[in-house]
Design an enzyme around this catalytic site. Structure first.
Site, PDB file in Angstrom:
ATOM      1  N   ASP A  69     -48.600  39.955 -52.575  1.00 52.35           N
ATOM      2  CA  ASP A  69     -47.204  40.277 -52.276  1.00 52.35           C
ATOM      3  C   ASP A  69     -46.381  38.994 -52.278  1.00 52.35           C
ATOM      4  OD1 ASP A  69     -45.365  42.564 -51.167  1.00 52.35           O
ATOM      5  OD2 ASP A  69     -44.928  40.781 -49.953  1.00 52.35           O
ATOM      6  N   ILE A  70     -45.258  39.011 -53.011  1.00 54.63           N
ATOM      7  CA  ILE A  70     -44.420  37.818 -53.119  1.00 54.63           C
ATOM      8  C   ILE A  70     -43.743  37.537 -51.778  1.00 54.63           C
ATOM      9  CG2 ILE A  70     -42.492  36.750 -54.355  1.00 54.63           C
ATOM     10  CD1 ILE A  70     -43.047  38.685 -56.662  1.00 54.63           C
ATOM     11  N   ASN A  80     -33.650  37.970 -54.610  1.00 51.72           N
ATOM     12  CA  ASN A  80     -32.739  38.995 -55.139  1.00 51.72           C
ATOM     13  C   ASN A  80     -31.353  38.886 -54.505  1.00 51.72           C
ATOM     14  OD1 ASN A  80     -34.276  40.317 -57.072  1.00 51.72           O
ATOM     15  ND2 ASN A  80     -35.257  41.662 -55.568  1.00 51.72           N
ATOM     16  N   ASP A 107     -36.051  39.809 -61.504  1.00 48.90           N
ATOM     17  CA  ASP A 107     -36.845  40.436 -62.565  1.00 48.90           C
ATOM     18  C   ASP A 107     -37.542  39.381 -63.418  1.00 48.90           C
ATOM     19  OD1 ASP A 107     -36.021  42.869 -61.657  1.00 48.90           O
ATOM     20  OD2 ASP A 107     -34.577  43.251 -63.255  1.00 48.90           O
ATOM     21  N   GLU A 152     -42.467  44.229 -55.246  1.00 46.12           N
ATOM     22  CA  GLU A 152     -42.899  42.838 -55.394  1.00 46.12           C
ATOM     23  C   GLU A 152     -44.386  42.692 -55.077  1.00 46.12           C
ATOM     24  OE1 GLU A 152     -40.920  42.979 -51.217  1.00 46.12           O
ATOM     25  OE2 GLU A 152     -40.574  43.887 -53.164  1.00 46.12           O
TER      26      GLU A 152
END
Length: 368
Positions: free
Chosen positions: A242-243, A250, A259, A286
């Site tokens: 997971d980022i 964003n 993106d 994400e």
């Protein structure tokens, strides 16, 4: 996408053999009927024996070659194709030469009639059978009909019959050309339909943004590999990544930059997990998931750490600013049994990921 029409591939050759195999028996049976009817063999014993044994020999050879060619396989495909084509033409020549011989005989009207009937049926049936290869269909037609035409012309016999044979031959050539075109159009449409179906399947299994497998496809593969590993009692490893702080990217730089960052991470994960059996998927907004088949715990943890280090150095230039972040990973390894379901390995990897986030992110935690 190019469809090579001029190349007779292995499927078409097999189709040719299937279409023509049943006719081999008829050649032998009809040769017996023609030579025995009206006592032809008693008046022309040598010609009858040559005709019959030539038919028998080439037909037996073709049947044996079908079996041998199937066992020899693809490496000898070109040689076997050539042998098949030559044997077909020889079959036609045997009948064509016999017809030529019979046509120039006197007072053999019954045998001449029977040979003409047989030749019409065999040449028409052969042309239809060999339609997948236009050249073979035309050559078969000419080999069966032209010897008699030549004999009649040379001996100046029965001009109406000569004209009829020539017209029939031309008609069969036209049938071969048209039928071949229709056959290849149908084959091409079938091929394009298969490609389109494969493309639709691929698209339905792929995440449009990253090009990775999507969650639905990943879950299908996981379920299949879970059952396989359960049968083999082999280890299955799952990594969920997971980022870290992706929402901030964003919110600060816009979804277009987000993106682009997702796409960069996808490329990095594919480079790290590069075995054919490794499945990398975009599991959520994400979140990514990696399924490792037959990998031990140390290898799974090592690859997850490699992915984290590789992602940590990814940067995106946006209006003079360097956009970067990190990623956290949870690893779970299981040998499936009858008392567990595939969701259990996901639950374990999720717990490990949550622990990695709690411990400060940008790290790997193994759920044991």
């Amino acid at each position: 996408m190019t469809f090579i029409r001029h190349k007779v591939n292995s499927r078409v050759v097999q189709d040719l053999k299937k279409r023509s195999t049943i006719g081999i028996i008829f050649y032998i049976v009809l040769s017996i009927i023609v030579t025995c009817a009206d006592g032809f063999y008693s008046r022309h014993l040598f010609a009858s024996l040559v005709f019959f044994f030539s038919n028998l020999g080439i037909c037996v050879f073709r049947l044996v070659h079908l079996v041998i060619a199937r066992k020899m396989g693809e490496p000898y495909e070109i040689v076997n194709r050539g042998i098949f084509y030559v044997s077909v033409v020889i079959t036609a020549l045997v009948w064509g030469c016999m017809l030529a011989y019979v046509e120039i005989l006197n007072n053999e009207h019954v045998t001449q009639l029977m040979m003409n009937v047989c030749i019409c049926g065999l040449s028409a049936g052969g042309v239809v059978a060999f339609i997948p290869d236009r050249r073979l269909a035309i050559l078969f037609n000419l080999a069966m009909l032209m010897p008699a035409t030549t004999a009649l012309l040379v001996n100046r016999l029965n001009p109406p019959l000569t004209i009829m044979i020539c017209l029939f031959s031309v008609y069969l050539v036209l049938i071969a050309i048209r039928g071949n075109k229709e056959y290849w159009n149908a084959l091409e449409n079938e091929y394009l339909l298969e490609v389109k179906s494969e493309e639709m399947t691929r698209l339905s299994n792929t995440d449009a943004l990253t090009g990775l497998s999507n969650r639905r496809h990943f879950n299908e593969v996981l379920e299949r590999e879970w059952k396989r590993s359960g049968r083999n009692q082999s280890l299955l490893s799952l990594i969920i990544l997971d980022i870290d702080y992706f929402k901030k990217i964003n919110d600060t730089y816009g979804h277009q930059v987000g993106d682009e960052y997702l796409h960069k991470i996808a490329e990095t994960l594919v480079a790290v997990f590069k075995r054919d059996s490794d499945i990398v998927a975009r599991y959520g907004g994400e979140e990514f998931a990696v399924l490792l088949v037959d990998s031990d715990v140390e290898q799974a943890i090592h690859l997850a750490q490699t992915a984290i280090r590789s992602i940590a150095v990814i940067t995106i230039d946006h209006q003079g600013q360097k956009v970067c972040t990190t990623i956290s990973a949870g690893v779970n390894c299981r040998i499936p049994d009858h008392n567990t379901v595939s969701d259990s390995i996901i639950l374990g990897a999720d717990k490990a990921l949550y622990a990695a986030k709690e411990r400060g992110r940008n790290q790997v935690v193994f759920f044991g």
